[in-house]
Scaffold this motif. Structure first.
Motif, mmCIF file in Angstrom:
data_model
loop_
_atom_site.group_PDB
_atom_site.id
_atom_site.type_symbol
_atom_site.label_atom_id
_atom_site.label_comp_id
_atom_site.label_asym_id
_atom_site.label_seq_id
_atom_site.Cartn_x
_atom_site.Cartn_y
_atom_site.Cartn_z
ATOM 1 N N ILE A 1 18.940 54.113 48.012
ATOM 2 C CA ILE A 1 18.945 52.878 48.792
ATOM 3 C C ILE A 1 20.145 52.885 49.733
ATOM 4 O O ILE A 1 21.300 52.894 49.287
ATOM 5 N N ALA A 2 19.882 52.914 51.026
ATOM 6 C CA ALA A 2 20.938 52.900 52.040
ATOM 7 C C ALA A 2 21.149 51.467 52.506
ATOM 8 O O ALA A 2 20.206 50.812 52.951
ATOM 9 N N ILE A 3 22.369 50.966 52.402
ATOM 10 C CA ILE A 3 22.662 49.568 52.720
ATOM 11 C C ILE A 3 23.496 49.502 53.990
ATOM 12 O O ILE A 3 24.562 50.119 54.099
ATOM 13 N N ALA A 4 22.986 48.747 54.961
ATOM 14 C CA ALA A 4 23.659 48.627 56.253
ATOM 15 C C ALA A 4 24.842 47.665 56.176
ATOM 16 O O ALA A 4 24.883 46.767 55.332
ATOM 17 N N GLY A 5 25.781 47.858 57.081
ATOM 18 C CA GLY A 5 26.829 46.874 57.273
ATOM 19 C C GLY A 5 26.305 45.712 58.100
ATOM 20 O O GLY A 5 25.237 45.793 58.710
ATOM 21 N N LEU A 6 27.054 44.643 58.130
ATOM 22 C CA LEU A 6 26.683 43.482 58.933
ATOM 23 C C LEU A 6 27.252 43.577 60.339
ATOM 24 O O LEU A 6 26.585 43.245 61.321
ATOM 25 N N ASN A 7 28.465 44.063 60.446
ATOM 26 C CA ASN A 7 29.181 44.081 61.721
ATOM 27 C C ASN A 7 29.039 45.427 62.431
ATOM 28 O O ASN A 7 28.635 46.423 61.815
ATOM 29 N N PRO A 8 29.373 45.505 63.713
ATOM 30 C CA PRO A 8 29.359 46.799 64.412
ATOM 31 C C PRO A 8 30.230 47.814 63.675
ATOM 32 O O PRO A 8 31.312 47.479 63.176
ATOM 33 N N HIS A 9 29.729 49.051 63.591
ATOM 34 C CA HIS A 9 30.446 50.136 62.913
ATOM 35 C C HIS A 9 30.806 49.773 61.473
ATOM 36 O O HIS A 9 31.822 50.216 60.943
ATOM 37 N N ALA A 10 29.953 48.945 60.839
ATOM 38 C CA ALA A 10 30.184 48.501 59.461
ATOM 39 C C ALA A 10 31.574 47.904 59.282
ATOM 40 O O ALA A 10 32.244 48.092 58.268
ATOM 41 N N GLY A 11 32.002 47.158 60.301
ATOM 42 C CA GLY A 11 33.279 46.453 60.235
ATOM 43 C C GLY A 11 34.482 47.255 60.650
ATOM 44 O O GLY A 11 35.543 46.707 60.922
ATOM 45 N N GLU A 12 34.344 48.572 60.700
ATOM 46 C CA GLU A 12 35.433 49.485 61.072
ATOM 47 C C GLU A 12 36.740 49.124 60.371
ATOM 48 O O GLU A 12 37.756 48.806 60.990
ATOM 49 N N GLY A 13 36.652 49.173 59.021
ATOM 50 C CA GLY A 13 37.862 48.961 58.229
ATOM 51 C C GLY A 13 38.404 47.552 58.282
ATOM 52 O O GLY A 13 39.588 47.331 57.998
ATOM 53 N N GLY A 14 37.597 46.592 58.659
ATOM 54 C CA GLY A 14 38.040 45.202 58.715
ATOM 55 C C GLY A 14 38.439 44.739 60.095
ATOM 56 O O GLY A 14 38.689 43.544 60.298
ATOM 57 N N SER A 15 38.492 45.641 61.062
ATOM 58 C CA SER A 15 38.906 45.242 62.412
ATOM 59 C C SER A 15 37.801 44.512 63.163
ATOM 60 O O SER A 15 38.066 43.849 64.162
ATOM 61 N N MET A 16 36.550 44.652 62.695
ATOM 62 C CA MET A 16 35.428 43.970 63.356
ATOM 63 C C MET A 16 34.697 43.035 62.387
ATOM 64 O O MET A 16 33.517 42.763 62.552
ATOM 65 N N GLY A 17 35.382 42.585 61.369
ATOM 66 C CA GLY A 17 34.765 41.710 60.382
ATOM 67 C C GLY A 17 35.063 42.197 58.987
ATOM 68 O O GLY A 17 35.264 43.402 58.757
ATOM 69 N N THR A 18 35.073 41.277 58.042
ATOM 70 C CA THR A 18 35.482 41.622 56.679
ATOM 71 C C THR A 18 34.346 41.561 55.660
ATOM 72 O O THR A 18 34.580 41.789 54.474
ATOM 73 N N GLU A 19 33.137 41.242 56.091
ATOM 74 C CA GLU A 19 32.026 41.125 55.142
ATOM 75 C C GLU A 19 31.771 42.423 54.388
ATOM 76 O O GLU A 19 31.414 42.408 53.201
ATOM 77 N N GLU A 20 31.951 43.546 55.054
ATOM 78 C CA GLU A 20 31.742 44.834 54.394
ATOM 79 C C GLU A 20 32.721 45.040 53.245
ATOM 80 O O GLU A 20 32.368 45.558 52.168
ATOM 81 N N ILE A 21 33.975 44.629 53.452
ATOM 82 C CA ILE A 21 35.011 44.811 52.451
ATOM 83 C C ILE A 21 34.880 43.778 51.329
ATOM 84 O O ILE A 21 34.988 44.109 50.140
ATOM 85 N N GLU A 22 34.628 42.541 51.702
ATOM 86 C CA GLU A 22 34.669 41.443 50.738
ATOM 87 C C GLU A 22 33.351 41.226 49.991
ATOM 88 O O GLU A 22 33.361 40.703 48.873
ATOM 89 N N THR A 23 32.238 41.603 50.611
ATOM 90 C CA THR A 23 30.930 41.267 50.028
ATOM 91 C C THR A 23 30.058 42.490 49.759
ATOM 92 O O THR A 23 29.577 42.702 48.638
ATOM 93 N N ILE A 24 29.835 43.309 50.789
ATOM 94 C CA ILE A 24 28.842 44.376 50.683
ATOM 95 C C ILE A 24 29.331 45.514 49.783
ATOM 96 O O ILE A 24 28.601 45.972 48.891
ATOM 97 N N SER A 25 30.559 45.983 49.984
ATOM 98 C CA SER A 25 31.080 47.084 49.159
ATOM 99 C C SER A 25 31.157 46.724 47.675
ATOM 100 O O SER A 25 30.765 47.531 46.819
ATOM 101 N N PRO A 26 31.644 45.535 47.309
ATOM 102 C CA PRO A 26 31.638 45.175 45.884
ATOM 103 C C PRO A 26 30.228 45.130 45.287
ATOM 104 O O PRO A 26 30.032 45.501 44.121
ATOM 105 N N ALA A 27 29.253 44.693 46.075
ATOM 106 C CA ALA A 27 27.871 44.676 45.584
ATOM 107 C C ALA A 27 27.372 46.092 45.330
ATOM 108 O O ALA A 27 26.722 46.369 44.301
ATOM 109 N N ILE A 28 27.682 47.001 46.250
ATOM 110 C CA ILE A 28 27.268 48.395 46.093
ATOM 111 C C ILE A 28 27.933 49.013 44.864
ATOM 112 O O ILE A 28 27.297 49.734 44.086
#
Length: 338
Positions: free
Chosen positions: A211-238
């Motif tokens: 199962i491949a899970i996409a990021g929400l923001n461009p470039h999957a947030g790029e380490g938090g510089s384009m949004g933090t949902e990947e760090i705070e929500t998506i990665s912990p779920a994965i």
């Protein structure tokens, strides 16, 4: 003992749209395209009139569901609804809304009663149904409620778009884009991916789904510089999913997930919102993609297109997505007989 093969239950859909057109065209090429037997829950007079309008010579036979397979080679089997449909191609009317809903409910009930193998739905017009008092966001949610009605089972129906090259699930569907970030939660990702993993194994026969899970923001947030949902929500779920033995990977940048080499690395993609999933699916296979509802106690598929009022009755509608929907429904419901 060999199981008796049951026909697929095909709903009428919005009668002013292309549903009747593609239904008739699909039956017309049933032998060349190896279409599995189905019957239509519809007013037979509507199909006769549309066939005449399209210049198609198609025999219509009113049947009970159990008799559909026996006559499918010679005639299009039709199980009538409780009343006549008054309609012209391309001119939708709310007067038919109750019959559209009846067609869907009856198809599900036939599967529950062992009279049909699966439900295949023709496209509906949500606007017409809303104006007539329909309170469900769409087909998917209504089908979930019918599972509760007939199986007494609470379900979380999930939309899967399946094409020859790509299967994708949008986590959020028919909601404004501005609402997506607050709707994408850790719990939503975990519960949906558990259900996806289960159906990939049990329905699709994939023993170890990737199962491949996409990021929400461009470039999957790029380490938090384009949004933090990947760090705070998506990665912990994965991380939680992986701890349960589910092969979830990501969050991946959506702009690099769907090229040919990337597609070989996973079985199903999970997108954060509607267009993130539907654009690549429809770009890769516009006429062949199928809408599948996961998480139900029965199989349901549908063409991945709308009512197309502008071409209803013009002979321009392609039946390819409906044919793919029927094939996939048959394969998921009775794989040993396909």
């Amino acid at each position: 003992m060999r199981r008796v093969k049951l026909a697929l239950a095909l709903t009428m859909g919005e009668p002013a749209g292309i549903g009747p057109d593609i239904t008739l065209k699909t039956w017309k090429v049933r032998f060349e395209q190896a279409v599995q037997p189905f019957y239509v829950l519809c007013d037979p007079e509507l199909l006769k009139a549309r066939a005449k309008h399209l210049g198609l010579k198609i025999p219509i036979k009113v049947v009970e569901p159990e008799a559909a397979c026996d006559c499918f080679d010679e005639a299009l089997p039709v199980v009538p609804l409780s009343g006549p449909v008054q309609v012209s191609p391309g001119a939708p009317s709310g007067t038919n809304a109750a019959l559209v809903i009846e067609s869907i409910e009856t198809a599900v009930r036939h599967v529950k009663d062992g009279r049909a193998s699966a439900v295949v739905t023709n496209p509906i017009s949500k606007k017409i149904l809303y104006d007539s008092g329909f309170h469900h966001p769409g087909h998917t949610e209504f089908l979930g409620d019918l599972a509760k009605t007939y199986w007494d089972k609470e379900v979380d129906p999930i939309m899967l778009l399946a094409g020859p090259e790509l299967m994708a699930v949008p986590l959020t569907v028919h909601v404004p884009f501005v609402d997506v970030p607050k709707l994408v939660t850790k719990n939503l990702i975990i519960t949906r991916c558990r259900a996806i993993n289960k159906d990939m194994i049990e329905r699709f026969g994939i023993s170890a789904p990737r199962i491949a899970i996409a990021g929400l923001n461009p470039h999957a947030g790029e380490g938090g510089s384009m949004g933090t949902e990947e760090i705070e929500t998506i990665s912990p779920a994965i991380a939680q999913l992986r701890s349960e033995g589910i092969d979830a990977r990501g969050p991946l940048p959506a702009d690099t997930m769907f090229h040919s080499e990337a597609l070989d690395t996973y079985d199903v993609a999970v997108a954060m919102y509607h267009d993130q999933a539907l654009i690549p699916v429809k770009t890769l296979a516009f006429d062949e993609a199928v809408n599948v509802t996961l998480g139900l106690p029965y199989v349901r598929t549908s063409p991945d297109h709308g009512t197309a009022f502008s071409i209803a009755g013009t002979n321009k509608a392609s039946p390819n997505s409906l044919m793919a929907s029927l094939r996939l429904a048959a394969a998921l419901a009775q794989p040993e007989l396909v």
